[in-house]
Write a protein that holds these residues in place. Structure first.
Motif, short mmCIF file in Angstrom:
data_model
loop_
_atom_site.label_atom_id
_atom_site.label_comp_id
_atom_site.label_asym_id
_atom_site.label_seq_id
_atom_site.Cartn_x
_atom_site.Cartn_y
_atom_site.Cartn_z
N GLN A 197 3.14 0.98 5.84
CA GLN A 197 3.40 0.90 4.27
C GLN A 197 4.84 0.52 3.86
O GLN A 197 5.10 -0.07 2.74
N LYS A 200 5.37 -3.05 2.88
CA LYS A 200 4.65 -3.59 1.79
C LYS A 200 5.10 -2.82 0.32
O LYS A 200 5.25 -1.60 0.39
N SER A 201 5.35 -3.73 -0.76
CA SER A 201 5.77 -3.09 -1.79
C SER A 201 4.78 -2.30 -2.68
O SER A 201 5.16 -1.17 -3.16
N GLU A 202 3.43 -2.51 -2.73
CA GLU A 202 2.40 -1.62 -3.42
C GLU A 202 1.82 -0.65 -2.66
O GLU A 202 1.44 -0.80 -1.16
N GLU A 203 2.02 0.80 -2.92
CA GLU A 203 1.33 1.65 -2.30
C GLU A 203 -0.04 1.98 -2.15
O GLU A 203 -0.69 1.66 -3.25
N LEU A 204 -0.63 1.95 -1.16
CA LEU A 204 -2.07 1.93 -0.88
C LEU A 204 -2.68 3.25 -0.96
O LEU A 204 -2.44 4.11 0.11
N ARG A 228 -2.44 8.96 -0.53
CA ARG A 228 -2.18 8.34 0.49
C ARG A 228 -2.10 9.41 1.77
O ARG A 228 -1.00 9.80 1.78
#
Length: 395
Positions: A197, A200-204, A228
């Protein structure tokens, strides 16, 4: 040598009789995986052997190697499928794992732990770990916090001690802990893992996501963003460059032709590029060391508080034993004098005595066998944490 490794992980939410729409969802999961070209698949909450066999048979052409980690009463729910040969496997069951009498939670019955499959990619070993930590049922009053912290440390030690510095290690699963929780810091920092994570800039969000049709069963509010708690982590071989080529959600939004999500969790996919000819430029050793020390100190405090609470709990249960024993004696002496003779009175007497006796047995079990098991399990985790902490401080 350089190669890419794609990893898929999903908590399938396959609890028999309790999870919703299991046959439809499991069939859809199996169909999706059969059509994809993932190298490694890590699944959690595959509680039924028939569901495991369904997926295994469906993905056989693409992923001919698989392993299910049997444990506990109903199995660990963990399994791994691989495009490459699985040459070794090992399962470590955690010493503290919830409570046998908390049937509504059920974590104890799964015999939860962390599973390892070592796969052979060309001439390189890849250690693939999957785990499913104890669930958090009440964040404000988390009675399982110490259990989860000990599980996190056990997992971190298991990864550290079962992998070579020259091998790549991948951890994928439902860790039931959020990125800012201490349990996650232990799993990540003690063995020196990287979180996909972070690339990647956007938290999933992987649980209670807004697009998931099952979220309202557990979400705190309709506007909650989700949590998350599912992760793909990795540990590069010493001095070797590993790049996260891709990371994101892995499944379509809904099962085709329905309004059903594939699970109450979201699936994740990561593609790692491992290049043994390129050297790593990671110079954050001192920062990671500080994070390890902080995480371990907090975890030790959690264990100490839990051990103190267990002493108070044992005292309360002891009072319960004494009270129940006195109640048994009182009913045995007084009840025959108060109740008239007859079948109804006799039946009531038997039921009352049996209920009190079962309560007495349960309380005795909890303050003797179960209490010692829980104290020893948390103590073992605490002593291991202290040993690791002392080594870091004195290094």
């Amino acid at each position: 040598m350089a190669f890419n490794l794609s990893i898929f992980t999903l908590n399938c939410w396959g609890i028999p009789f309790l999870s919703k729409d299991v046959p439809v969802r499991m069939n859809a999961i199996a169909n999706f995986l059969a059509q994809c070209s993932f190298d490694v698949i890590c699944l959690q909450e595959v509680w039924s052997n028939s569901d495991y066999e369904l997926i295994k048979n469906r993905v056989q052409d693409n992923l001919p190697y698989s392993h299910y980690f049997h444990s506990g009463v109903i199995g660990s729910g963990l399994c791994i499928f691989s495009r490459y040969p699985i040459i070794d496997s090992l399962f470590h069951q955690w010493a503290v794992n919830g409570y046998v009498h908390k049937i509504q939670h059920g974590d104890w019955f799964g015999g939860k732990g962390v599973g390892l499959c070592r796969i052979l990619v060309g001439e390189h070993h890849v250690n693939v770990y999957t785990a499913h930590l104890h669930a958090e049922y009440d964040r404000e009053n988390d009675e399982y916090l110490a259990h989860r912290v000990v599980q996190a440390f056990d997992t971190a030690q298991f990864i550290k001690l079962s992998s070579s510095p020259h091998e790549i290690s991948v951890v994928a699963g439902d860790l039931n802990t959020e990125p800012y929780d201490n349990a996650f810091h232990i799993i990540k920092h003690v063995p020196g893992l990287h979180d996909c994570q972070d690339y990647k800039s956007e938290e999933l969000m992987t649980n209670e996501a807004k697009s998931n049709n099952y979220r309202l069963m557990t979400a705190a509010s309709p506007t909650a963003p989700g949590k998350r708690i599912d992760f793909i982590l990795f540990k590069p071989p010493q001095g070797v460059s590993v790049d996260v080529r891709d990371f994101g959600y892995a499944l379509p939004g809904k099962v085709e032709g329905t309004d059903l999500s594939y699970s109450d969790h979201e699936a994740l996919l990561a593609v790692l590029s491992i290049n043994f000819s390129m050297k790593s430029d990671d110079n954050k050793v001192s920062e990671v060391q500080t994070l390890r020390v902080n995480a371990l100190e907090k975890a030790i405090n959690v264990c100490e508080e839990a051990l103190h609470d267990l002493k108070q709990k044992q005292l309360r249960l002891t009072y319960g034993v004494v009270f129940t024993l006195l109640a048994l004696l009182a009913t045995h002496i007084l009840l025959p004098k108060l109740l008239p003779d007859g079948p109804l009175a006799t039946g009531f007497n038997v039921v009352l005595h049996l209920s009190l006796l079962l309560t007495e047995v349960f309380l005795l079990f909890m303050i003797t066998i179960w209490h010692r098991m829980e104290v020893n399990g948390i103590n073992a985790g605490k002593l291991g944490m202290q040993l690791t902490l002392d080594k870091l401080i004195n290094a």
